[in-house]
Structure formats: structure tokens, C-alpha cells
Design a protein around this motif. Structure first.
Motif, PDB file in Angstrom:
ATOM      1  N   HIS A  57       0.689  -0.989  -0.138  1.00 28.31           N
ATOM      2  CA  HIS A  57       0.172  -0.085  -0.276  1.00 28.31           C
ATOM      3  C   HIS A  57       0.740   0.996   0.204  1.00 28.31           C
ATOM      4  O   HIS A  57       0.639   2.205  -0.177  1.00 28.31           O
ATOM      5  CB  HIS A  57      -0.963   0.052   1.189  1.00 28.31           C
ATOM      6  N   ALA A  61       0.620   4.528  -2.061  1.00 27.71           N
ATOM      7  CA  ALA A  61      -0.099   5.563  -1.057  1.00 27.71           C
ATOM      8  C   ALA A  61       0.018   6.981  -2.125  1.00 27.71           C
ATOM      9  O   ALA A  61       1.120   7.156  -2.419  1.00 27.71           O
ATOM     10  CB  ALA A  61       0.033   5.887   0.436  1.00 27.71           C
ATOM     11  N   ALA A  72      -0.127   6.406   5.485  1.00 25.78           N
ATOM     12  CA  ALA A  72      -1.837   5.727   4.719  1.00 25.78           C
ATOM     13  C   ALA A  72      -1.492   4.208   4.382  1.00 25.78           C
ATOM     14  O   ALA A  72      -2.436   4.027   4.062  1.00 25.78           O
ATOM     15  CB  ALA A  72      -1.913   6.944   3.388  1.00 25.78           C
ATOM     16  N   ALA A  73      -0.074   3.851   4.031  1.00 19.53           N
ATOM     17  CA  ALA A  73      -0.257   2.294   3.834  1.00 19.53           C
ATOM     18  C   ALA A  73      -0.673   1.508   5.010  1.00 19.53           C
ATOM     19  O   ALA A  73      -1.250   0.800   4.772  1.00 19.53           O
ATOM     20  CB  ALA A  73       1.671   2.299   3.761  1.00 19.53           C
ATOM     21  N   LYS A  75      -3.155   2.584   7.465  1.00 16.48           N
ATOM     22  CA  LYS A  75      -4.460   2.369   7.175  1.00 16.48           C
ATOM     23  C   LYS A  75      -4.924   2.137   6.398  1.00 16.48           C
ATOM     24  O   LYS A  75      -5.822   0.375   6.709  1.00 16.48           O
ATOM     25  CB  LYS A  75      -4.902   3.501   7.260  1.00 16.48           C
ATOM     26  N   ALA A  76      -4.639   1.572   5.186  1.00 21.89           N
ATOM     27  CA  ALA A  76      -5.071   1.143   4.038  1.00 21.89           C
ATOM     28  C   ALA A  76      -4.371  -0.798   5.072  1.00 21.89           C
ATOM     29  O   ALA A  76      -5.134  -1.810   4.097  1.00 21.89           O
ATOM     30  CB  ALA A  76      -4.391   0.741   2.698  1.00 21.89           C
ATOM     31  N   VAL A  79      -6.558  -2.425   7.469  1.00 21.61           N
ATOM     32  CA  VAL A  79      -8.282  -2.932   6.933  1.00 21.61           C
ATOM     33  C   VAL A  79      -8.445  -4.079   6.480  1.00 21.61           C
ATOM     34  O   VAL A  79      -8.879  -4.821   5.896  1.00 21.61           O
ATOM     35  CB  VAL A  79      -8.635  -1.335   6.555  1.00 21.61           C
ATOM     36  N   ALA A  80      -6.867  -4.199   5.282  1.00 15.73           N
ATOM     37  CA  ALA A  80      -6.605  -5.483   4.302  1.00 15.73           C
ATOM     38  C   ALA A  80      -6.535  -6.718   4.469  1.00 15.73           C
ATOM     39  O   ALA A  80      -7.067  -7.390   5.186  1.00 15.73           O
ATOM     40  CB  ALA A  80      -5.862  -4.583   3.734  1.00 15.73           C
ATOM     41  N   GLU A 192      -9.570   0.237  11.396  1.00  8.65           N
ATOM     42  CA  GLU A 192      -8.566   1.526  11.482  1.00  8.65           C
ATOM     43  C   GLU A 192      -7.798   1.673  12.539  1.00  8.65           C
ATOM     44  O   GLU A 192      -8.551   1.905  13.928  1.00  8.65           O
ATOM     45  CB  GLU A 192      -9.689   2.888  10.625  1.00  8.65           C
TER      46      GLU A 192
END
Length: 346
Positions: A57, A61, A72-73, A75-76, A79-80, A192
Motif C-alpha cells: 500500500h 499511497a 496512509a499505507a 491504515k490501508a 483494513v486489508a 482502522e
């Protein structure tokens, strides 16, 4: 440099240390403690896949700085991981996850749940780097989010009819409002993470990253004292991890798993090299100007003592980390997880 220690009761804690290549030539150090509940499958799955997903990610990002892209990576990736684990089957396993990522003089921390990371500075000050997602310590904004998701907040009733244990969210009976896994819980238990980036002071520091099986049984002042002692010669983070776990073992009494990673952080050596080069040039200039008996501070490799004290780390975050405090010794998931509380508190 880092050192790990653990105290196993249920075998649901998992830890991971590795290097992550974010892009060509950009390598960071990854440390994580995951405290599983309802089983260890979610913790083991997340520990295995989080580093790879963070790297994947990061490549996609957006952000003007490396730390912004890394936040940002993270957070993603959290969730992934949650989504991928849910597709494996109808597992009720869940886990906290607190990750520390060291990128030169910047430290990024991403977490869900109540495993905590604390930075101890040489001047004796400490900074909480992770957020506390226990339902009992929810912020007003987190409370509103939980209620808006349709969850109920309450406590288990004992045999005498009085409430016992910490506040939990139902359905699911979780004592944390953010976690990975927990597919049988309410939608209010999200994956998150809260993410924070700090800039390390030039004096460096030590991070103690641990599950609540550690923090429930040690006093913050005691941890700070041991961290200070670990800076003595022949001690270090290996000694610190063993000393902290001895304290935990004396108090835990087989209540919960306990896992910790102690991380010694130092500024990159480039600053010292530049300083030595400047002192060498200074000594040559002084000699050319006729100062044939230079001060000891001008000798290369022997900089003068400094009265500079380390400053507290500068913090950039999309959320304010919660402060530490008394931590509940109750498990993340109640024994009556599927039974709604008799009293509703919202």
C-alpha cells in the motif's frame, strides 16, 4: 537494536520484528505486538501479513512526505488484513495490533486495541505513542462513533446482579472498540488504526512496546527507572526486557499472556561524522591563525561536553494519543460475549 521477552499463559500473544522495503533503497524496521483473544489465529495471520501489505500500500499511497505515505499505507494495510482474515472462515478470533516502524529519525506507530508503545527519553520523560481503544476509556468522538454504528455499551452482571468488569460493546462483548478479526462482533469494532509519527530527538530514546499483560502489572515510574538503568554499560535493551518481565512474572500470577519488545533508538551517525569534520576544520583554521595551543574541544573526535537537553518529540498525527492510566485486567472478550447486557449504557 531490540530485545523481546514473553510470559505465556494462553498462548494468544504474537510478536514480529523484520525489515520492510517500502521502495527501492528505502528500508524501515518493523516491530509489532499483537494480543489475541478468542484464539491466536487472527494475531498470527496479522503478524505474518501486515509487513507485506504495508509495503504494497505504500507503493500506491499519496502524500508529500515519506511519513505521510507510510501513515496512509498503515491504515490501508490494517483494513486489508481484517478483510482477508474474515474471508478465511467464520472465525471469532480477534486481536489487538500495535506496530512501530522506524525510518531513520522518524518513528511511526499504528495501532488498534490496547497494546501500547511508550517512548522513554534520556532526560526521564515519557511519551505515549499509541492510542488506547478500551471501551471504558473511549473519547467522546469514539463514543459517538460506537453508538452511531448501532452498538450497545454495557457491563456484565455478576451472580449478585451487580455489574462487574469493564464496559464492553455488544454484540460481541469486546472491551476494545477497535481490533482485527472478531467477525462475530458488531460493526462498531472497526479495524482502522490510529497512526502517529514522531521525530526522534538527537539524544535518542527507548521504546517499550507491550501487550496489556505487561502494562497491567507494571508501574510507569518503575518502567522509566529501569529504562534509565538500561543505559548503563553492559545493560542495554536485552537487560531491560528481562528486568521488566521479571517484574511482570511476580505480579501477573498466570492471569494473562505478556509480551514486550524493547527498542533502542539512536539518531543516524551522519550527524556525528559532520561534527567531527567541522571540529577538524576548526582546529586547522585555528592553527593557521596562530592559535598553537587549541582548546581540548577543538581536537577531532573529542567534542566539548554539551549542556543541551533532549526535547520532547514533535508529533504529527490524525488523532490525539490517549494517556496511560489504570488498565483493566479483564479479557478483551467476555465469557458472555453473545449475551447482551441487562443494563444498556449509551
Amino acid at each position: 537494536m531490540s530485545a523481546k521477552a514473553s510470559y505465556v499463559v494462553k498462548g494468544e500473544d504474537v510478536s514480529r520484528t523484520c525489515s520492510i522495503e517500502l521502495s527501492a533503497g528505502v528500508v524501515v524496521q518493523f516491530y509489532a505486538v499483537l494480543d489475541g483473544h478468542g484464539g491466536a489465529r487472527a494475531a498470527r495471520f496479522a503478524a505474518e501479513h501486515l509487513p507485506t501489505l504495508i509495503a504494497a500500500h505504500y507503493a500506491q499511497a499519496a502524500g508529500e512526505t515519506r511519513s505521510a505515505r507510510l501513515q496512509a499505507a498503515c491504515k490501508a494495510a490494517f483494513v486489508a488484513v481484517d478483510q482477508q482474515f474474515a474471508r478465511l472462515g467464520p472465525y471469532s478470533d480477534g486481536t489487538t495490533a500495535t506496530c512501530v516502524i522506524v525510518d531513520n529519525d522518524e518513528v511511526t506507530v499504528a495501532n488498534v486495541g490496547d497494546s501500547a508503545a511508550v517512548l522513554y527519553l534520556p532526560d526521564g520523560t515519557a511519551a505515549m505513542l499509541s492510542a488506547d481503544h478500551r471501551v471504558a476509556r473511549r473519547s467522546p468522538a469514539e463514543h459517538d462513533r460506537i453508538v452511531a454504528a448501532g452498538a450497545q455499551i454495557g457491563r456484565i452482571k455478576g451472580r449478585d446482579g451487580n455489574p462487574i468488569g469493564p464496559e464492553r460493546i455488544y454484540p460481541g462483548g469486546l472491551s476494545v472498540s477497535r481490533s482485527l478479526g472478531d467477525s462475530d462482533s458488531t460493526a462498531a469494532a472497526i479495524a482502522e488504526p490510529d497512526v502517529t509519527t514522531v521525530t526522534l530527538p538527537s539524544a535518542g530514546g527507548v521504546i517499550v512496546l507491550a501487550s496489556d499483560g505487561v502494562w497491567d502489572f507494571v508501574d510507569g515510574v518503575h518502567v522509566a527507572r529501569l529504562t534509565g538503568l538500561s543505559r548503563k554499560p553492559k545493560c542495554g535493551v536485552g537487560w531491560l526486557s528481562r528486568a521488566l518481565m521479571r517484574t511482570v512474572n511476580q505480579a501477573n500470577m498466570e492471569i494473562d499472556d505478556a509480551t514486550l519488545i524493547c527498542i533502542e533508538l539512536k539518531q543516524p551517525p551522519l550527524g556525528d561524522e559532520v561534527e567531527r569534520a567541522a571540529l577538524t576544520i576548526s582546529a586547522k583554521v585555528r592553527k593557521l591563525l596562530g592559535f598553537h595551543t587549541p582548546n581540548k574541544a577543538d581536537k577531532p573526535g573529542k567534542p566539548a561536553a554539551s549542556n543541551h537537553t533532549s526535547s520532547t518529540p514533535s508529533v504529527s498525527s490524525d488523532s490525539e494519543p490517549s494517556s496511560g492510566g489504570e488498565r483493566s485486567r479483564q479479557g478483551k472478550r467476555s465469557a458472555f460475549a453473545r449475551k447482551p447486557p441487562a443494563e444498556k449504557k449509551s
